[in-house]
Design a protein around this motif. Structure first.
Motif, PDB file in Angstrom:
ATOM      1  N   GLY A 180      46.052  37.323  52.829  1.00  0.00           N
ATOM      2  CA  GLY A 180      44.735  37.952  52.863  1.00  0.00           C
ATOM      3  C   GLY A 180      44.237  38.309  51.476  1.00  0.00           C
ATOM      4  O   GLY A 180      43.060  38.094  51.142  1.00  0.00           O
ATOM      5  N   ASN A 181      45.135  38.850  50.654  1.00  0.00           N
ATOM      6  CA  ASN A 181      44.783  39.201  49.275  1.00  0.00           C
ATOM      7  C   ASN A 181      44.390  37.957  48.483  1.00  0.00           C
ATOM      8  O   ASN A 181      43.430  37.970  47.707  1.00  0.00           O
ATOM      9  N   VAL A 183      43.183  35.031  49.658  1.00  0.00           N
ATOM     10  CA  VAL A 183      41.894  34.514  50.111  1.00  0.00           C
ATOM     11  C   VAL A 183      40.746  35.381  49.594  1.00  0.00           C
ATOM     12  O   VAL A 183      39.711  34.866  49.131  1.00  0.00           O
ATOM     13  N   ARG A 184      40.930  36.691  49.649  1.00  0.00           N
ATOM     14  CA  ARG A 184      39.871  37.601  49.185  1.00  0.00           C
ATOM     15  C   ARG A 184      39.565  37.389  47.710  1.00  0.00           C
ATOM     16  O   ARG A 184      38.396  37.255  47.323  1.00  0.00           O
TER      17      ARG A 184
END
Length: 367
Positions: A180-181, A183-184
């Protein structure tokens, strides 16, 4: 000043150098600090996002054939608002030149010219940029094409020769600080590819504006692969907690190449690539910002503006007092939020065209 015409290959060379040259400096350490060992494929996520935004710009170019991006802004949102959007693009390109040139200057100061004052390095570089800009886009494109194949060959050679420092276990954990980190940050840091707007700015210099899509997609793919290769090589060569502390990890990696007693310290080959790629890329961005500025204020003669922009770039590059501020604040903030300035004019124009202008154009074509 006559803009001249350049071919597709020349334009690709300009864009790839403008996009990829920043990978030679502090951006590598900044990426690894944010996402850890996932940096090499986080760049590909950023590239995909940039390709999506470029597709919007390409749609506008197809709807307004024969016009550059700045003229399209004027047609879609009106001249007053269009000039504001063009000025935003001008500022973003100008700031990109200043930040990248400062990274180049500090890296050169640390690793090569220890005793030279930063003002001397910046001054020599700006003189070179200004000189090339007086040749126009045609001269710049020819220089880029002539040198880019040599630079690409040198780059691939030093990457291959660095394989002895590669240790596969350093790629783990493969997800870095979490998917998630990754992709963000990949989405937010897509501004690293924001220089693709130069293709819209230089559109009228192409022999055929119908080729704009092919040039843009090829440039973004090649630029993304080069930056990904750089990050992959650095991550697999150093522990990620060491990489974050290096001002120029790629230079350090290349300096470790050694094959016997007589084949070592070949970073001089890399320095050649480093210097010329940065010169080509920043000159293209510098010239793009001048074109935007002249469009905003209806200036026909670019020669005086080239000189004044050179002086302004010299001042803005040296206004930051230390490299630590560049590393800790300016580069992370600009890479993380620069997409707002790069993409907002395109988003606004594309949305208005899609909602209000596209239908009218279709009706006119039918009638």
């Amino acid at each position: 000043m006559d803009e001249g015409k350049i071919g597709n290959v020349e334009m690709i060379c300009l864009l790839v150098n403008a996009i990829a040259c920043k990978a030679f400096f502090t951006s590598v350490a900044a990426v690894v600090e944010k996402v850890g060992t996932a940096g090499w494929y986080m760049v590909l996520i950023s590239d995909i996002v940039a390709i999506g935004v470029f597709s919007q710009m390409y749609a506008l170019s197809k709807a307004y054939p024969g016009k550059n991006l700045l003229e399209i802004y004027d047609d879609i949102v009106g001249k007053k608002v269009g000039k504001v959007l063009s000025f935003i693009s001008c500022i973003m390109l100008f700031v990109t030149v200043s930040i990248t040139l400062r990274e180049f200057t500090d890296a050169t100061n640390v690793y090569l010219l220890h005793e030279s004052p930063p003002g001397f390095i910046v001054g020599m570089f700006i003189i070179a940029m200004v000189t090339v800009c007086f040749l126009g886009i045609e001269g710049l494109g020819r220089v880029a094409k002539f040198l880019s194949f040599i630079l690409l060959f040198n780059f691939l050679i030093v990457m291959v020769l660095s394989y002895r420092t590669f240790q596969g276990y350093k790629l783990f954990p493969i997800l870095g600080y979490g998917l998630g980190n990754t992709v963000r940050h990949g989405i937010m840091r897509s501004s690293a590819f924001g220089e693709f707007i130069l293709l819209g700015v230089f559109a009228k210099a192409l022999n055929n504006t119908k080729d704009l899509g092919k040039i843009g997609y090829k440039s973004l793919i090649i630029g993304g692969l080069i930056i990904s290769i750089v990050l992959f090589s650095v991550i697999i060569s150093f522990p990620y907690y060491v990489t974050t502390e290096l001002a120029d990890p790629l230079y350090i990696m290349v300096s470790l190449i050694q094959y016997g007693r007589f084949f070592q310290r070949i970073e001089v080959v890399f320095i050649f690539t480093w210097n010329l790629s940065t010169l080509i890329g920043l000159t293209a961005i510098f010239y793009g910002s001048i074109i935007c500025y002249c469009h905003v204020f209806n200036i026909k003669d670019k020669k005086p503006i080239i000189i004044s922009f050179g002086i302004s770039t010299y001042i803005s590059t040296l206004i930051v007092p230390s490299i630590s501020i560049i590393l800790d604040y300016i580069v992370p903030i600009f890479r993380g939020y620069g997409w707002i300035g790069f993409y907002t004019p395109i988003f606004i124009s594309w949305a208005i065209w899609l909602l209000f202008r596209r239908g009218k154009q279709t009706n006119v074509e039918k009638s």
